[in-house]
Design a protein around this motif. Sequence first.
Motif, PDB file in Angstrom:
ATOM      1  N   MET A 149      52.353  30.139  20.298  1.00  0.00           N
ATOM      2  CA  MET A 149      53.262  30.297  21.419  1.00  0.00           C
ATOM      3  C   MET A 149      54.659  29.885  20.980  1.00  0.00           C
ATOM      4  O   MET A 149      54.828  28.914  20.251  1.00  0.00           O
ATOM      5  CB  MET A 149      52.783  29.424  22.580  1.00  0.00           C
ATOM      6  CG  MET A 149      53.666  29.460  23.776  1.00  0.00           C
ATOM      7  SD  MET A 149      52.899  28.530  25.124  1.00  0.00           S
ATOM      8  CE  MET A 149      54.010  28.940  26.410  1.00  0.00           C
ATOM      9  N   VAL A 150      55.646  30.604  21.407  1.00  0.00           N
ATOM     10  CA  VAL A 150      57.027  30.267  21.098  1.00  0.00           C
ATOM     11  C   VAL A 150      57.578  29.432  22.248  1.00  0.00           C
ATOM     12  O   VAL A 150      57.581  29.857  23.397  1.00  0.00           O
ATOM     13  CB  VAL A 150      57.887  31.535  20.895  1.00  0.00           C
ATOM     14  CG1 VAL A 150      59.335  31.159  20.661  1.00  0.00           C
ATOM     15  CG2 VAL A 150      57.352  32.353  19.731  1.00  0.00           C
ATOM     16  N   TYR A 151      58.005  28.208  21.921  1.00  0.00           N
ATOM     17  CA  TYR A 151      58.553  27.299  22.918  1.00  0.00           C
ATOM     18  C   TYR A 151      60.070  27.375  22.908  1.00  0.00           C
ATOM     19  O   TYR A 151      60.696  27.330  21.844  1.00  0.00           O
ATOM     20  CB  TYR A 151      58.144  25.857  22.626  1.00  0.00           C
ATOM     21  CG  TYR A 151      56.679  25.599  22.810  1.00  0.00           C
ATOM     22  CD1 TYR A 151      56.180  25.196  24.045  1.00  0.00           C
ATOM     23  CD2 TYR A 151      55.791  25.760  21.762  1.00  0.00           C
ATOM     24  CE1 TYR A 151      54.833  24.966  24.221  1.00  0.00           C
ATOM     25  CE2 TYR A 151      54.438  25.536  21.931  1.00  0.00           C
ATOM     26  CZ  TYR A 151      53.967  25.141  23.157  1.00  0.00           C
ATOM     27  OH  TYR A 151      52.633  24.917  23.327  1.00  0.00           O
ATOM     28  N   THR A 152      60.666  27.481  24.079  1.00  0.00           N
ATOM     29  CA  THR A 152      62.112  27.395  24.216  1.00  0.00           C
ATOM     30  C   THR A 152      62.445  25.922  24.416  1.00  0.00           C
ATOM     31  O   THR A 152      62.084  25.336  25.432  1.00  0.00           O
ATOM     32  CB  THR A 152      62.613  28.218  25.415  1.00  0.00           C
ATOM     33  OG1 THR A 152      62.218  29.572  25.239  1.00  0.00           O
ATOM     34  CG2 THR A 152      64.123  28.128  25.538  1.00  0.00           C
ATOM     35  N   VAL A 153      63.093  25.325  23.437  1.00  0.00           N
ATOM     36  CA  VAL A 153      63.457  23.914  23.524  1.00  0.00           C
ATOM     37  C   VAL A 153      64.806  23.823  24.218  1.00  0.00           C
ATOM     38  O   VAL A 153      65.781  24.439  23.784  1.00  0.00           O
ATOM     39  CB  VAL A 153      63.523  23.263  22.128  1.00  0.00           C
ATOM     40  CG1 VAL A 153      63.964  21.808  22.234  1.00  0.00           C
ATOM     41  CG2 VAL A 153      62.171  23.375  21.433  1.00  0.00           C
ATOM     42  N   LYS A 154      64.828  23.077  25.313  1.00  0.00           N
ATOM     43  CA  LYS A 154      66.058  22.913  26.081  1.00  0.00           C
ATOM     44  C   LYS A 154      66.621  21.521  25.840  1.00  0.00           C
ATOM     45  O   LYS A 154      65.880  20.565  25.667  1.00  0.00           O
ATOM     46  CB  LYS A 154      65.786  23.123  27.575  1.00  0.00           C
ATOM     47  CG  LYS A 154      65.340  24.541  27.891  1.00  0.00           C
ATOM     48  CD  LYS A 154      65.108  24.745  29.363  1.00  0.00           C
ATOM     49  CE  LYS A 154      64.683  26.184  29.629  1.00  0.00           C
ATOM     50  NZ  LYS A 154      64.513  26.435  31.052  1.00  0.00           N
ATOM     51  N   PHE A 155      67.939  21.440  25.822  1.00  0.00           N
ATOM     52  CA  PHE A 155      68.605  20.157  25.627  1.00  0.00           C
ATOM     53  C   PHE A 155      68.323  19.266  26.824  1.00  0.00           C
ATOM     54  O   PHE A 155      68.461  19.676  27.972  1.00  0.00           O
ATOM     55  CB  PHE A 155      70.112  20.357  25.462  1.00  0.00           C
ATOM     56  CG  PHE A 155      70.879  19.082  25.287  1.00  0.00           C
ATOM     57  CD1 PHE A 155      70.634  18.269  24.192  1.00  0.00           C
ATOM     58  CD2 PHE A 155      71.837  18.703  26.195  1.00  0.00           C
ATOM     59  CE1 PHE A 155      71.342  17.089  24.009  1.00  0.00           C
ATOM     60  CE2 PHE A 155      72.548  17.531  26.029  1.00  0.00           C
ATOM     61  CZ  PHE A 155      72.299  16.721  24.928  1.00  0.00           C
ATOM     62  N   SER A 156      67.894  18.070  26.564  1.00  0.00           N
ATOM     63  CA  SER A 156      67.650  17.122  27.651  1.00  0.00           C
ATOM     64  C   SER A 156      68.308  15.809  27.294  1.00  0.00           C
ATOM     65  O   SER A 156      68.450  15.446  26.131  1.00  0.00           O
ATOM     66  CB  SER A 156      66.147  16.920  27.867  1.00  0.00           C
ATOM     67  OG  SER A 156      65.554  16.422  26.688  1.00  0.00           O
ATOM     68  N   PRO A 179      68.957  26.105  26.790  1.00  0.00           N
ATOM     69  CA  PRO A 179      68.108  26.392  25.629  1.00  0.00           C
ATOM     70  C   PRO A 179      68.904  26.240  24.337  1.00  0.00           C
ATOM     71  O   PRO A 179      70.024  26.737  24.236  1.00  0.00           O
ATOM     72  CB  PRO A 179      67.691  27.848  25.838  1.00  0.00           C
ATOM     73  CG  PRO A 179      67.936  28.130  27.286  1.00  0.00           C
ATOM     74  CD  PRO A 179      69.075  27.247  27.688  1.00  0.00           C
ATOM     75  N   VAL A 180      68.325  25.541  23.339  1.00  0.00           N
ATOM     76  CA  VAL A 180      69.022  25.320  22.085  1.00  0.00           C
ATOM     77  C   VAL A 180      68.319  25.956  20.882  1.00  0.00           C
ATOM     78  O   VAL A 180      68.959  26.334  19.917  1.00  0.00           O
ATOM     79  CB  VAL A 180      69.284  23.825  21.816  1.00  0.00           C
ATOM     80  CG1 VAL A 180      70.327  23.283  22.780  1.00  0.00           C
ATOM     81  CG2 VAL A 180      68.017  23.006  21.882  1.00  0.00           C
ATOM     82  N   LEU A 181      66.972  26.032  20.908  1.00  0.00           N
ATOM     83  CA  LEU A 181      66.262  26.673  19.812  1.00  0.00           C
ATOM     84  C   LEU A 181      64.862  27.059  20.233  1.00  0.00           C
ATOM     85  O   LEU A 181      64.383  26.641  21.294  1.00  0.00           O
ATOM     86  CB  LEU A 181      66.224  25.801  18.564  1.00  0.00           C
ATOM     87  CG  LEU A 181      65.238  24.648  18.509  1.00  0.00           C
ATOM     88  CD1 LEU A 181      64.955  24.316  17.053  1.00  0.00           C
ATOM     89  CD2 LEU A 181      65.838  23.419  19.153  1.00  0.00           C
ATOM     90  N   LEU A 182      64.219  27.891  19.387  1.00  0.00           N
ATOM     91  CA  LEU A 182      62.860  28.356  19.630  1.00  0.00           C
ATOM     92  C   LEU A 182      61.967  27.817  18.525  1.00  0.00           C
ATOM     93  O   LEU A 182      62.320  27.884  17.345  1.00  0.00           O
ATOM     94  CB  LEU A 182      62.810  29.883  19.634  1.00  0.00           C
ATOM     95  CG  LEU A 182      63.740  30.593  20.621  1.00  0.00           C
ATOM     96  CD1 LEU A 182      63.712  32.102  20.384  1.00  0.00           C
ATOM     97  CD2 LEU A 182      63.366  30.272  22.050  1.00  0.00           C
ATOM     98  N   ILE A 183      60.801  27.261  18.922  1.00  0.00           N
ATOM     99  CA  ILE A 183      59.833  26.748  17.963  1.00  0.00           C
ATOM    100  C   ILE A 183      58.496  27.447  18.196  1.00  0.00           C
ATOM    101  O   ILE A 183      57.991  27.475  19.311  1.00  0.00           O
ATOM    102  CB  ILE A 183      59.658  25.218  18.091  1.00  0.00           C
ATOM    103  CG1 ILE A 183      60.976  24.504  17.764  1.00  0.00           C
ATOM    104  CG2 ILE A 183      58.541  24.725  17.174  1.00  0.00           C
ATOM    105  CD1 ILE A 183      60.922  22.997  17.906  1.00  0.00           C
ATOM    106  N   ASP A 184      57.940  28.013  17.125  1.00  0.00           N
ATOM    107  CA  ASP A 184      56.654  28.712  17.183  1.00  0.00           C
ATOM    108  C   ASP A 184      55.573  27.753  16.717  1.00  0.00           C
ATOM    109  O   ASP A 184      55.624  27.247  15.597  1.00  0.00           O
ATOM    110  CB  ASP A 184      56.719  29.945  16.270  1.00  0.00           C
ATOM    111  CG  ASP A 184      55.406  30.696  16.189  1.00  0.00           C
ATOM    112  OD1 ASP A 184      54.490  30.393  16.968  1.00  0.00           O
ATOM    113  OD2 ASP A 184      55.306  31.599  15.334  1.00  0.00           O
TER     114      ASP A 184
END
Length: 194
Positions: free
Chosen positions: A1-8, A71-76
Motif C-alpha cells: 500500500m502506498v501511504y501519503t505521509v502528511k506533515f504533522s 502531504p509531503v511524501l509517499l511511502i510504499d
Amino acid sequence: MVYTVKFSADYKNYEAEIIDWIVKKGDKVNIGDVLFEHQEDKTFEYFESPVSGIINDILVDTGKIIKTGEPVLLIDDGSATPAQLYIADDHKINWDTFFKDRYNENSKNISKNKNYYATQERNKMTPSLRYEIMKRDNFRCQLCGEVASDHLSLHVDHIFPVSKGGKTEESNLRTLCEKCNIGKGAKFDEFGPN
C-alpha cells in the motif's frame, strides 16, 4: 500500500520550511527514521517516518513552506497494487486541486434528479467489478489495513461519492471494511484520497 505521509506537528496551524531532505526516492526507511529537517523561526527539528517501506516520491521541494496536514511524501510498504503505484508515480497531479475541481465540475453537471444519476452510477457496480477492485486491493481495507475474514465484511467504496457526482470507474473505487466505509459515508476530503 502506498501511504501519503502528511506533515504533522504539535501545533494545529503549524508552518515550517523544509531545510533538507535526508532521504531520496527509492530509499528504504523504517518507522522512526528521519525523513527531513524543517525549521520554524530559529528552531530546527527532524520529521520521522510514521511507516516502514520504500520512498515512492517526495512531493515537496527543499526550501518550501509546509503546513500541518500537507502531504509531503509517499511511502510504499511493499503491498501496493500496480494501480496504486501508477497513481503514486504521477506526482505531477496536484491532488488538492484535482479532487476539488472534480467535485465542483461534477456537482454542476449532475442532472436535477440526483437519485436518477446515483442509481445509474450504482448500477454500473457489477459483481465482477467489485471482485476486480477487491482483488486489486489484495482483499484489504485501504484505510485501516484489515484483511477479509469471517468477522470482517469488505465493501467497494467510491472515493469521490456518487452523491457528489463521483463516477463508478476503477480510479474512483477502493476496498474498505464495513466499519471504515460506514464511518466515511458520503464525505469527501479535498486534500486527496482519504
